[in-house]
Design a protein around this motif. Structure first.
Motif, mmCIF file in Angstrom:
data_model
loop_
_atom_site.group_PDB
_atom_site.id
_atom_site.type_symbol
_atom_site.label_atom_id
_atom_site.label_comp_id
_atom_site.label_asym_id
_atom_site.label_seq_id
_atom_site.Cartn_x
_atom_site.Cartn_y
_atom_site.Cartn_z
ATOM 1 N N HIS A 117 0.722 -1.070 0.130
ATOM 2 C CA HIS A 117 -0.183 0.132 0.547
ATOM 3 C C HIS A 117 0.657 1.461 0.035
ATOM 4 C CE1 HIS A 117 -3.196 -2.360 1.064
ATOM 5 N NE2 HIS A 117 -2.711 -3.509 2.249
ATOM 6 N N SER A 118 0.255 2.489 -1.087
ATOM 7 C CA SER A 118 1.933 2.986 -1.704
ATOM 8 C C SER A 118 0.814 4.066 -0.832
ATOM 9 C CB SER A 118 2.174 3.395 -2.806
ATOM 10 O OG SER A 118 2.451 2.179 -2.995
ATOM 11 N N ALA A 119 -0.439 3.887 -0.330
ATOM 12 C CA ALA A 119 -0.991 5.937 -0.030
ATOM 13 C C ALA A 119 -0.796 6.267 1.477
ATOM 14 C CB ALA A 119 -2.782 6.585 -0.824
ATOM 15 N N ALA A 175 5.115 3.360 3.266
ATOM 16 C CA ALA A 175 5.005 2.458 2.173
ATOM 17 C C ALA A 175 4.518 1.491 3.336
ATOM 18 C CB ALA A 175 5.579 1.723 1.066
ATOM 19 N N ARG A 176 2.816 0.784 2.895
ATOM 20 C CA ARG A 176 2.906 -0.953 4.117
ATOM 21 C C ARG A 176 3.158 -1.957 3.005
ATOM 22 N NH1 ARG A 176 -2.301 -1.874 6.505
ATOM 23 N NH2 ARG A 176 -3.282 -0.097 5.008
ATOM 24 N N VAL A 177 3.900 -2.449 3.677
ATOM 25 C CA VAL A 177 4.463 -3.936 3.004
ATOM 26 C C VAL A 177 4.046 -4.899 3.877
ATOM 27 C CG1 VAL A 177 6.095 -5.036 2.122
ATOM 28 C CG2 VAL A 177 6.359 -2.777 2.328
ATOM 29 N N GLU A 178 2.328 -6.268 3.328
ATOM 30 C CA GLU A 178 1.673 -7.035 3.733
ATOM 31 C C GLU A 178 2.826 -8.342 3.349
ATOM 32 O OE1 GLU A 178 -2.153 -7.027 2.889
ATOM 33 O OE2 GLU A 178 -2.197 -5.332 3.895
ATOM 34 N N MET A 179 3.543 -9.042 4.371
ATOM 35 C CA MET A 179 4.036 -9.951 3.708
ATOM 36 C C MET A 179 4.049 -11.376 4.155
ATOM 37 S SD MET A 179 7.517 -8.356 4.219
ATOM 38 C CE MET A 179 8.423 -9.322 3.403
ATOM 39 N N VAL A 180 4.583 -12.385 3.924
ATOM 40 C CA VAL A 180 4.023 -13.908 4.630
ATOM 41 C C VAL A 180 5.003 -14.728 4.844
ATOM 42 C CG1 VAL A 180 3.046 -15.069 2.306
ATOM 43 C CG2 VAL A 180 2.290 -16.189 4.310
ATOM 44 N N THR A 181 5.114 -14.786 5.637
ATOM 45 C CA THR A 181 6.505 -15.813 5.934
ATOM 46 C C THR A 181 5.907 -17.298 5.478
ATOM 47 O OG1 THR A 181 5.278 -17.119 8.795
ATOM 48 C CG2 THR A 181 7.055 -14.753 8.215
ATOM 49 N N ASP A 182 7.172 -17.842 5.555
ATOM 50 C CA ASP A 182 7.714 -19.336 5.427
ATOM 51 C C ASP A 182 6.774 -20.052 5.429
ATOM 52 O OD1 ASP A 182 9.667 -18.978 3.865
ATOM 53 O OD2 ASP A 182 10.987 -19.557 4.711
ATOM 54 N N ALA A 183 6.200 -19.623 7.939
ATOM 55 C CA ALA A 183 5.162 -20.587 8.364
ATOM 56 C C ALA A 183 3.474 -20.770 7.814
ATOM 57 C CB ALA A 183 5.669 -20.616 9.416
ATOM 58 N N GLU A 220 2.536 -16.768 7.927
ATOM 59 C CA GLU A 220 2.265 -16.451 9.033
ATOM 60 C C GLU A 220 2.312 -14.976 8.590
ATOM 61 O OE1 GLU A 220 3.506 -16.886 13.566
ATOM 62 O OE2 GLU A 220 4.794 -17.280 12.657
ATOM 63 N N THR A 221 0.787 -14.179 8.805
ATOM 64 C CA THR A 221 1.000 -12.636 7.894
ATOM 65 C C THR A 221 1.587 -11.968 8.602
ATOM 66 O OG1 THR A 221 -1.257 -12.132 8.528
ATOM 67 C CG2 THR A 221 -0.646 -13.151 6.435
ATOM 68 N N LEU A 222 2.193 -10.658 8.154
ATOM 69 C CA LEU A 222 3.033 -9.878 8.847
ATOM 70 C C LEU A 222 3.602 -8.583 7.886
ATOM 71 C CD1 LEU A 222 6.283 -8.725 8.233
ATOM 72 C CD2 LEU A 222 6.613 -11.395 8.883
ATOM 73 N N THR A 223 2.819 -6.952 8.779
ATOM 74 C CA THR A 223 3.080 -6.061 7.944
ATOM 75 C C THR A 223 3.938 -4.880 8.245
ATOM 76 O OG1 THR A 223 0.969 -5.415 8.333
ATOM 77 C CG2 THR A 223 1.592 -3.859 7.924
ATOM 78 N N ALA A 224 4.487 -4.852 7.330
ATOM 79 C CA ALA A 224 6.332 -4.216 7.817
ATOM 80 C C ALA A 224 6.255 -2.479 7.022
ATOM 81 C CB ALA A 224 7.412 -4.800 7.054
ATOM 82 N N GLU A 225 6.872 -1.472 7.887
ATOM 83 C CA GLU A 225 6.429 -0.230 7.327
ATOM 84 C C GLU A 225 7.717 0.558 6.430
ATOM 85 O OE1 GLU A 225 2.403 2.020 9.642
ATOM 86 O OE2 GLU A 225 4.467 2.249 10.374
ATOM 87 N N THR A 226 8.015 0.778 5.142
ATOM 88 C CA THR A 226 9.554 1.632 5.366
ATOM 89 C C THR A 226 8.712 3.064 4.196
ATOM 90 O OG1 THR A 226 11.004 0.680 4.258
ATOM 91 C CG2 THR A 226 8.782 -0.043 3.126
ATOM 92 N N THR A 227 10.047 3.725 4.130
ATOM 93 C CA THR A 227 10.330 4.614 3.832
ATOM 94 C C THR A 227 10.164 4.607 1.750
ATOM 95 O OG1 THR A 227 12.067 4.696 3.171
ATOM 96 C CG2 THR A 227 11.601 6.130 4.925
ATOM 97 N N HIS A 228 8.969 5.686 1.632
ATOM 98 C CA HIS A 228 9.293 5.346 -0.609
ATOM 99 C C HIS A 228 10.693 5.333 -1.200
ATOM 100 C CE1 HIS A 228 5.021 5.651 -0.238
ATOM 101 N NE2 HIS A 228 4.734 6.526 0.592
ATOM 102 N N SER A 229 11.197 5.915 -0.046
ATOM 103 C CA SER A 229 13.023 5.716 -0.624
ATOM 104 C C SER A 229 13.253 4.582 -0.895
ATOM 105 C CB SER A 229 13.774 6.691 -0.136
ATOM 106 O OG SER A 229 13.640 6.632 1.024
ATOM 107 N N ASP A 272 12.082 1.584 -2.722
ATOM 108 C CA ASP A 272 12.288 1.766 -4.487
ATOM 109 C C ASP A 272 14.131 0.893 -4.852
ATOM 110 O OD1 ASP A 272 9.789 3.179 -4.991
ATOM 111 O OD2 ASP A 272 10.977 5.033 -5.292
ATOM 112 N N GLU A 273 14.634 1.721 -3.371
ATOM 113 C CA GLU A 273 15.925 1.030 -3.412
ATOM 114 C C GLU A 273 16.059 -0.663 -3.475
ATOM 115 O OE1 GLU A 273 18.814 2.024 -0.045
ATOM 116 O OE2 GLU A 273 18.443 3.794 -0.718
ATOM 117 N N LEU A 274 15.332 -1.020 -2.238
ATOM 118 C CA LEU A 274 15.139 -2.579 -1.935
ATOM 119 C C LEU A 274 14.142 -3.445 -3.848
ATOM 120 C CD1 LEU A 274 14.610 -2.568 1.613
ATOM 121 C CD2 LEU A 274 16.280 -4.131 -0.076
ATOM 122 N N GLN A 275 13.100 -2.157 -4.473
ATOM 123 C CA GLN A 275 13.050 -2.888 -5.846
ATOM 124 C C GLN A 275 11.860 -3.869 -4.808
ATOM 125 O OE1 GLN A 275 15.962 -4.355 -7.979
ATOM 126 N NE2 GLN A 275 15.409 -2.829 -9.704
#
Lengths: 377, 298
Positions: free
Chosen positions: A315-317, A321-329, A331-340, A343-346
């Motif tokens: 979610h970029s708005a 930026a809010r990143v929804e992820m899922v672990t190998d097990a 489990e879902t998780l949410t991380a937050e990161t700057t927009h820059s 982009d850097e991590l693609q």
């Protein structure tokens, strides 16, 4: 001391709304009672006001050091603002505000001119000078709430209590009125308590917040304290967004699934990890990580708690930026990161990254007392 | 917001409402013949059972011209019956308003054990035939009972006298005011009373300045229904009034005129009084219903 209640218990039938609650609120303070519905926050407020009677065996309620339990409701000097305003529907705004003055016994009642002056001052304060002749039904929600506040302040109460004061208002009015109430409180410095289930409201408005759950106060502290060092899993979960994992604690290291390592910063049961002997014990625990406390990288961070996860959605708005992820097990998780950084991590859905928490909070499943015995053995 | 704006907003939402209504109407309306049949049945029914009898009463009342009408109404017995009816109606409205407020306050604003039973008890007069109600008082106050004998010994005349008529009327009109007030008081809750109490108002001040003004239209509505019923009561009053011209109310007097085979307009003239009262009641009732619905909107 502004308000003090000691060992208050209140049951409704078999439901315990308050369970041995004690709290001290300083004079001039603005305090929020924050909690989900059914946590007892409104009951506590109503007991302070005298609208409910605590169970037998409860301790006293004191205002500025004086016990008020035996006083009649009208003599406690409480200003109370109801969630649904409770304005007198057949009276004008003016008569509503003047009510508390006009019902005083004759020898204490101010003259008509004094009442008029007082009401006009209050109308000016709530910025509704021109609406004195309106009826409550002709006002907007925010205006009604301000009239209710002026009505409560007209009798110059010792303390002000507000029950979900912004609960029935729309989002924009709510934010405006919140800021206005804070300014007002800074002007008049009346010891005030308000009830809310909205954490933003509590954290933004209050000097101190009492987080309530199941009839108990889980934590009472400044917004900074309750948000940044929650003392219980409930407070951690209730305030702000948080990721929750099942894990284990062993020899000062934490494991989630088959990933193990130390986090650079760790709080255990609300205490700084280094100072806590008990955490050496092996124990199952719940591990909390805030979305902004993840470091995202392409490579595993060796020696630290660092586990892989796959991006499912971004979610970029927003500011972050809010990143929804899922672990190998799974489990879902949410991380937050700057927009820059995004982009850097693609960062993109489907991408696989390593998540390394910068800071975690661990709460052991077993109570601290039983763990202490375990160590002694 | 200016009142102009408010009107505009209301009328635009009215238009939306109408458009919506028409769309729904097409989908949910019955065919023409079904509508015509249902409306026709209703109209015929109303005409035969309500309109024709009403017209008949006024027509017969004026059959002997205005002179006969006036003579029938100014008869000494007619005037006495009017007085009795007025007394019975006055006391039953007064006492039922007081009782109704007290009972509705209890039921509407407090939770207590046995509340459901109390509500059923209030409805009792609706369930009991008025004749039975009258008989109950005859047994209670007559010489069959110890209380009745005590009254007789102390020369207190209740039965077959004005107080008996009043008591019987109060009994049958008992539920009207309470039944109107309970739902209104329940809907309004106790927040306003609590607010008043916190502002330092005492019990009576709360009642006069907050509770009563909030239910005034419902109270008036109940009082009007109560009054209409009190004036029209026949069965219960017949049993307790006995066969005395002194205790005749209007309905009893009409019955007496009718039973005595007196031909002519007299019974109808007196009956037209009650019919006119009924029409007045309906108008007042319609007005109050409008007032109450407006008060509830707010």
């Amino acid at each position: 001391m502004g308000i003090e209640v000691q060992n208050i218990t209140k049951s409704f039938g078999s439901f315990k709304a308050l369970d041995d609650v004690s709290v001290r609120i300083d004079a001039g303070e603005l305090v929020a009672l924050l909690g989900p519905s059914g946590s007892g926050k409104t009951t506590l407020l109503r007991i302070v006001a005298g609208l409910e009677t605590p169970d037998a065996g409860s301790g006293p309620v004191l205002f500025h050091g004086a016990q008020v339990d035996s006083k009649k409701i009208g003599e406690r000097g409480v200003g109370f603002v109801f969630q649904h305003y409770a304005l007198f529907r057949h009276m004008t705004v003016f008569d509503n505000i003047a009510f508390g003055l006009t019902v005083k016994p004759r020898r204490l009642r101010p003259s008509k001119a004094q009442i008029r002056e007082k009401v006009e001052t209050l109308l000016h304060m709530i910025q509704l000078d021109n609406l004195a002749g309106r009826y409550p039904s002709q006002l907007s929600g925010g205006q009604r709430q301000r009239v209710a506040l002026a009505r409560a302040l007209a009798v110059e109460p010792q303390i002000l209590l507000l029950d979900e004061p912004f609960g029935a208002l729309d989002a924009k009015v709510r934010v405006e009125l919140r800021a206005w109430l804070r300014r007002l409180h800074d002007e008049i410095h009346l010891t005030s308590v308000f009830v809310t289930h909205d954490q933003d409201e509590a954290l933004e408005l209050a000097d101190r917040v009492a987080v309530m759950n199941r009839g108990k106060i889980e934590q009472f502290g400044t917004p900074d304290e309750v948000f940044h060092s929650p003392q219980t899993p409930f407070v951690m979960n209730f305030l702000g967004q948080v990721n929750q994992f099942r894990g284990r604690l062993a020899q000062g290291r934490v494991s989630i699934g088959d990933c193990e390592g130390a986090a650079p910063e760790m709080e255990f049961d609300g205490k700084n990890f280094e100072k806590c002997r008990a955490c050496e014990a092996r124990t199952a625990a719940t591990i909390f990580i805030r979305p902004h406390d993840f470091e995202i990288s392409q490579q595993r961070r060796e020696g630290r708690l660092s586990f892989p996860a796959t991006v499912t959605r971004i979610h970029s708005a927003g500011n972050l930026a809010r990143v929804e992820m899922v672990t190998d097990a799974g489990e879902t998780l949410t991380a937050e990161t700057t927009h820059s950084e995004r982009d850097e991590l693609q960062l993109a859905p489907g991408g696989r990254f390593y998540m390394t928490p910068r800071s975690i909070r661990v709460f052991a499943d077993e109570p601290a007392a039983s763990r202490a015995e375990e160590i002694a053995e | 917001m200016s009142s102009d704006n408010r009107k505009k907003r209301r009328s635009s939402s009215d238009a939306e409402h109408k458009a919506h209504f028409h769309a729904v109407k097409r989908a949910t309306t019955e065919p023409f013949w079904a509508r015509a049949l249902l409306i026709g049945v209703a109209v015929v029914f109303l005409t035969f059972f309500l309109l024709l009898p009403l017209i008949c009463v006024f027509y017969e009342a004026l059959a002997d011209g205005f002179g006969g009408f006036a003579k029938a109404l100014s008869d000494k017995r007619a005037l006495n019956a009017m007085k009795m009816t007025a007394i019975a109606a006055f006391f039953s409205v007064l006492l039922n308003v007081i009782f109704g407020l007290a009972a509705a306050w209890c039921v509407g604003k407090f939770q207590f054990w046995g509340k459901g039973f109390l509500i059923s008890l209030i409805d009792l007069p609706f369930a009991v035939s008025p004749v039975i109600a009258g008989l109950l008082f005859v047994f209670l106050l007559g010489t069959q009972s110890a209380f009745g004998r005590w009254l007789a010994e102390n020369d207190v005349k209740i039965l077959f006298a004005t107080p008996g008529v009043v008591i019987a009327t109060i009994f049958v009109t008992f539920p009207f005011v309470v039944r109107e007030l309970i739902p209104v008081m329940q809907a309004q809750g106790t927040d306003e009373e609590q607010a008043a109490r916190l502002l330092g108002a005492r019990g009576w001040q709360i009642f006069w300045r907050v509770t009563l003004p909030n239910v005034k239209w419902a109270l008036l509505y109940g009082a009007i229904l109560c009054n209409a019923r009190a004036m029209g009561e026949f069965g219960a009053v017949l049993v307790v009034a006995g066969n005395s011209a002194k205790t005749n109310t209007i309905p009893l007097y009409i019955n007496e005129l009718h039973q005595s085979y007196s031909v002519g307009a007299a019974p109808f003239a007196v009956a037209s009084l009650l019919a006119a009262m009924a029409i007045l009641t309906l108008v007042a009732k319609a007005f109050l219903e409008w007032k109450i619905s407006r008060a509830n909107e707010e």
